[in-house]
Design a protein around this motif. Structure first.
Motif, mmCIF file in Angstrom:
data_model
loop_
_atom_site.group_PDB
_atom_site.id
_atom_site.type_symbol
_atom_site.label_atom_id
_atom_site.label_comp_id
_atom_site.label_asym_id
_atom_site.label_seq_id
_atom_site.Cartn_x
_atom_site.Cartn_y
_atom_site.Cartn_z
ATOM 1 N N LYS A 113 80.128 74.741 -23.516
ATOM 2 C CA LYS A 113 80.663 74.483 -25.050
ATOM 3 C C LYS A 113 81.673 74.853 -25.647
ATOM 4 O O LYS A 113 81.474 75.178 -26.850
ATOM 5 C CB LYS A 113 79.478 73.958 -25.845
ATOM 6 C CG LYS A 113 78.943 73.096 -25.270
ATOM 7 C CD LYS A 113 77.598 72.369 -26.182
ATOM 8 C CE LYS A 113 76.591 71.501 -25.416
ATOM 9 N NZ LYS A 113 75.569 71.340 -26.409
ATOM 10 N N ARG A 140 80.247 64.597 -19.060
ATOM 11 C CA ARG A 140 79.837 66.136 -19.036
ATOM 12 C C ARG A 140 81.030 65.676 -18.341
ATOM 13 O O ARG A 140 80.803 67.216 -18.067
ATOM 14 C CB ARG A 140 78.744 66.482 -19.151
ATOM 15 C CG ARG A 140 77.435 66.020 -19.908
ATOM 16 C CD ARG A 140 75.994 66.718 -20.033
ATOM 17 N NE ARG A 140 75.654 67.031 -21.327
ATOM 18 C CZ ARG A 140 75.085 67.748 -22.205
ATOM 19 N NH1 ARG A 140 76.008 68.579 -22.462
ATOM 20 N NH2 ARG A 140 74.860 67.782 -22.971
ATOM 21 N N GLY A 161 84.681 76.827 -30.179
ATOM 22 C CA GLY A 161 83.605 75.667 -29.736
ATOM 23 C C GLY A 161 83.903 74.300 -29.420
ATOM 24 O O GLY A 161 85.203 73.782 -30.027
ATOM 25 N N SER A 177 86.116 67.724 -20.824
ATOM 26 C CA SER A 177 86.205 69.513 -21.789
ATOM 27 C C SER A 177 85.797 68.058 -23.275
ATOM 28 O O SER A 177 85.591 69.377 -24.588
ATOM 29 C CB SER A 177 86.634 70.269 -21.651
ATOM 30 O OG SER A 177 88.596 70.019 -22.459
ATOM 31 N N VAL A 184 83.046 70.142 -27.397
ATOM 32 C CA VAL A 184 82.299 68.701 -28.263
ATOM 33 C C VAL A 184 82.442 67.876 -26.896
ATOM 34 O O VAL A 184 83.561 67.217 -26.805
ATOM 35 C CB VAL A 184 82.531 68.206 -29.082
ATOM 36 C CG1 VAL A 184 81.452 67.294 -29.072
ATOM 37 C CG2 VAL A 184 82.078 68.663 -30.552
ATOM 38 N N PRO A 185 81.892 68.363 -25.548
ATOM 39 C CA PRO A 185 82.384 67.723 -24.362
ATOM 40 C C PRO A 185 81.859 66.341 -24.773
ATOM 41 O O PRO A 185 81.327 65.579 -25.872
ATOM 42 C CB PRO A 185 81.451 68.234 -23.263
ATOM 43 C CG PRO A 185 81.331 69.700 -24.138
ATOM 44 C CD PRO A 185 81.508 69.778 -25.472
#
Length: 723
Positions: free
Chosen positions: A331, A19, A12, A22, A14-15
């Motif tokens: 994500k 946003r 996964g 990435s 965490v941007p």
């Protein structure tokens, strides 16, 4: 033609808060093609094993600090190198837990990036353009750094490659709207500088990618207007000397991608080979607006050869290592395996008719799970299972329906008519020509079967699965339909050929198989390989007696007995009544369970669904796994056989997961007490056996290294003394 295979999630993301990023600083291939190190844009670097989709190690800097360069792996020293806070170079090994306690050195100027190409030395590129070998820099960390770039010039992208002659660092810079390519040679130390031709006013390259072929460095760069250019630089050319005026770098337009009315904002292009380019963030020419795709283009023929829609926002980042594409979207960081076979113009245009000989046909579009993750050789489907000879079809006078006509026929015709026409379609055309249509056929058949309970064509669905062109993502309701219809043969085929069955479906199959009465299972028609394997295994039940790699059910008790007399009595009792493992399920039921054992899974997603099994099912399953493992541990067990069967590691993995999911319930269940004790004794004896083997490991290695005498005659006795 090039193909994008079924992808999977590596981790996964965490941007960033805006946003637009990435949250990834970079991805670097590690010791081999199955390991990568992912560096976040904040504080963390994580080592992943790609095939298992699991993190192996993770390292984090202190709060308030940040990693400003991607972590790289030095294969020569087995060490990791990264930069924090622009000036602190950190070096550590995999066994190091805390980065703060590992080696670090502060340099005199800000670092742009550390590069360590395979087969090369780690090099440090400073933000002002100077390049130093890491070893020479660490010898004097505070040594002065040269100002290679102009005052307002800044680096935009960099990489390092190793040629037959030497290692080079390549980076691009920008100065007042002009873009330059710098080629830094390390031995001898020299800098070549080139000026990139201007595109439309105000347009700057979105991404760069390099490859090395035919004594030339190939630079590929993508502009917001969809133009993809290629420039070639000879590694033997003298170029412009340091401090002289930059030479103009010729370029050629190799792709003009369709971008619509708007310019590209977050896109990237990566070289895959000398004829293929992977592009992300560029609209698909046949898709509607608002959809983001990953595509492979053939640059020789200007054709789109593969496309895959990506869910979530794209960030214009793309990495390619060992025939796998790494792409952050939304994500998620996904891994998309790909294949780029050499193609002619006819195949690039989708008009190549494959040769009829089975050996000349390429494998199906969706390979097996092992082929996706580990690169194992893919076995093509047998011709007899997917199509009959064409000569019999040509003698029929009935009209031949097209794929679209067959799809319409499936919606209204009877099951017999549908079966006849689908089989006819498969015999008239090569499976390679029908790859895209087979998924539509399967989805249409499954949709009607779910809507009309009286309609069901099991043989047709089995034939479609046998083509190996389907997967769960293409037809997600197929396995559920097979379970609903109790078509366990179809379930078995799906478990064999689908590489992406979700864990919830795998557990549903397991529950159905365990609940199936043995009498009903024996009446099923299943794949012969799995049944033959279990018949051989169960037939050995009463033939194999005694030592099982140092284990019998009472051998551990013998070791713990208090006196020699007690041990002798137990030995006599064991000789009279040797233990015999008994299979708790029938042959056909065991063959079905074996398919579940070989299915791909992630234990994180599988464990919650395993907890839904009842205690009776768990005990039966554990008894069967114990039987399998004991049979595999027999010294005389035929490990080398051609039948499809689970591996010993797969069996133990399932035992561990079952115990993790149901340990408390098993401890509280009286029926499970003896089973748990037996498993404990078995594992304990296996550990003791391996400890004993470890004591003579060096001696065994010496035996393996001994030279075999060539002339030993017809008969000889050789005495080897172990000290």
């Amino acid at each position: 033609m090039a193909a994008l295979c079924e992808g999977y999630t590596l981790c996964g993301l965490v941007p960033a808060q805006n946003r637009l990023c990435s949250g990834l600083r970079g991805i670097e291939e590690e010791r081999d093609s199955d390991h990568v190190i992912v560096t976040e844009s904040t504080r963390c670097a994580t080592l992943y094993k790609v095939s298992d989709q699991k993190p192996l190690s993770s390292w984090t800097v202190k709060q308030g600090q940040s990693l400003t360069s991607s972590a790289v792996f030095n294969t020569k020293t087995s060490e990791y190198v990264a930069v924090s806070d622009n000036k602190v170079i950190r070096i550590w090994k995999e066994e190091d837990i805390l980065l703060d306690k590992a080696f670090k050195a502060t340099v005199s100027a800000d670092v742009w990036m550390v590069h360590c190409p395979r087969g090369g030395e780690p090099v440090v590129l400073f933000q002002r353009g100077d390049v130093r070998l890491l070893d020479s820099l660490l010898a004097a960390p505070h040594q002065p750094v040269q100002e290679v770039l102009a005052q307002e010039e800044s680096i935009r992208w960099s990489t390092s490659i190793v040629t037959e002659m030497q290692q080079m660092v390549i980076f691009t810079t920008e100065l007042k709207g002009d873009h330059f390519l710098c080629l830094q040679r390390l031995n001898p130390n020299s800098l070549q500088r080139y000026h990139l031709e201007r595109e439309e006013p105000g347009l700057s390259p979105l991404s760069f990618s390099t490859s090395y072929r035919d004594k030339h460095i190939c630079l590929l760069y993508l502009y917001p207007n969809g133009h993809v250019y290629e420039s070639l630089i000879s590694v033997r050319g003298s170029g412009a000397g340091e401090g002289s005026e930059a030479l103009s770098l010729p370029r050629s337009l190799i792709l003009s991608l369709p971008v619509g009315d708007d310019l590209l904002e977050a896109a990237a292009a990566v070289v895959l080979d000398d004829a293929h380019v992977a592009v992300v963030g560029v609209p698909h020419p046949c898709a509607g607006p608002g959809k983001d795709f990953l595509c492979i283009w053939n640059t020789n023929f200007q054709t789109l050869q593969a496309g895959k829609e990506m869910a979530g926002k794209l960030y214009g980042q793309l990495w390619s290592y060992s025939n796998k594409l790494f792409i952050p979207h939304g994500k998620t960081l996904s891994v998309i395996p790909f294949a780029c076979p050499k193609s002619c113009l006819a195949s690039a245009l989708g008009k190549l008719k494959q040769a009829r000989a089975e050996d000349s046909r390429p494998p199906a579009l969706v390979p097996s799970w092992n082929n996706i993750l580990h690169g194992e050789k893919h076995q093509p489907p047998k011709t007899a299972e997917i199509r009959k000879t064409r000569t019999t079809r040509r003698t029929q006078s009935s009209p031949c329906l097209t794929t679209d006509q067959v799809l319409e026929l499936i919606k209204t015709a009877s099951a017999e008519e549908v079966k006849k026409e689908v089989e006819g379609l498969l015999t008239r055309q090569d499976v390679q020509d029908l790859q895209l249509s087979l998924g539509q056929l399967a989805v249409t058949l499954v949709s009607r079967s779910l809507a009309e309970p009286a309609f069901y064509t099991p043989s047709t669905l089995q034939q479609l699965v046998h083509t190996q062109c389907l997967c769960h993502s293409i037809c997600p309701d197929l396995v559920a339909l097979a379970l609903e219809k109790k078509d366990y043969f179809l379930c078995q085929l799906c478990l064999q050929f689908f590489p992406d069955i979700p864990e919830v479906i795998t557990c549903a199959c397991l529950k159905a198989f365990i609940s199936l009465p043995d009498a009903d299972a024996e009446r099923l028609s299943l794949e012969p390989d799995g049944v033959s394997f279990m018949q051989i295994l169960i037939s050995r039940e009463h033939d194999q007696v005694g030592l099982q790699n140092g284990f019998t059910s009472t051998s551990c008790e013998d070791e713990d007995a208090g006196s020699g007399q007690q041990r002798r009595r137990k030995d006599e009792e064991n000789a009279r009544n040797p233990p015999e493992p008994v299979c708790p399920v029938g042959v056909h039921k065991a063959a079905l369970i074996n398919e579940v054992l070989q299915a791909a899974y992630s234990d994180t997603f599988l464990l919650p669904h395993l907890k839904d099994l009842s205690s009776q099912h768990v005990i039966l399953f554990l008894q069967y796994l114990q039987f399998l493992y004991q049979q595999y541990s027999l010294e005389a067990f035929p490990q080398k056989h051609s039948f499809r069967s689970p591996s010993q590691n797969q069996i133990m993995d399932w035992v561990c997961m079952l115990l993790d999911a149901h340990f408390t319930v098993l401890v509280m269940t009286p029926e499970a007490k003896g089973l748990l004790q037996n498993l404990h004794r078995f594992v304990d004896c296996q550990v003791k056996l391996f400890l004993q083997l470890g004591k003579i490991e060096s001696s065994l290695q010496q035996i393996n290294e001994m030279k075999v005498k060539e002339d030993v005659g017809a008969y000889s006795i050789e005495v080897i003394e172990l000290f």
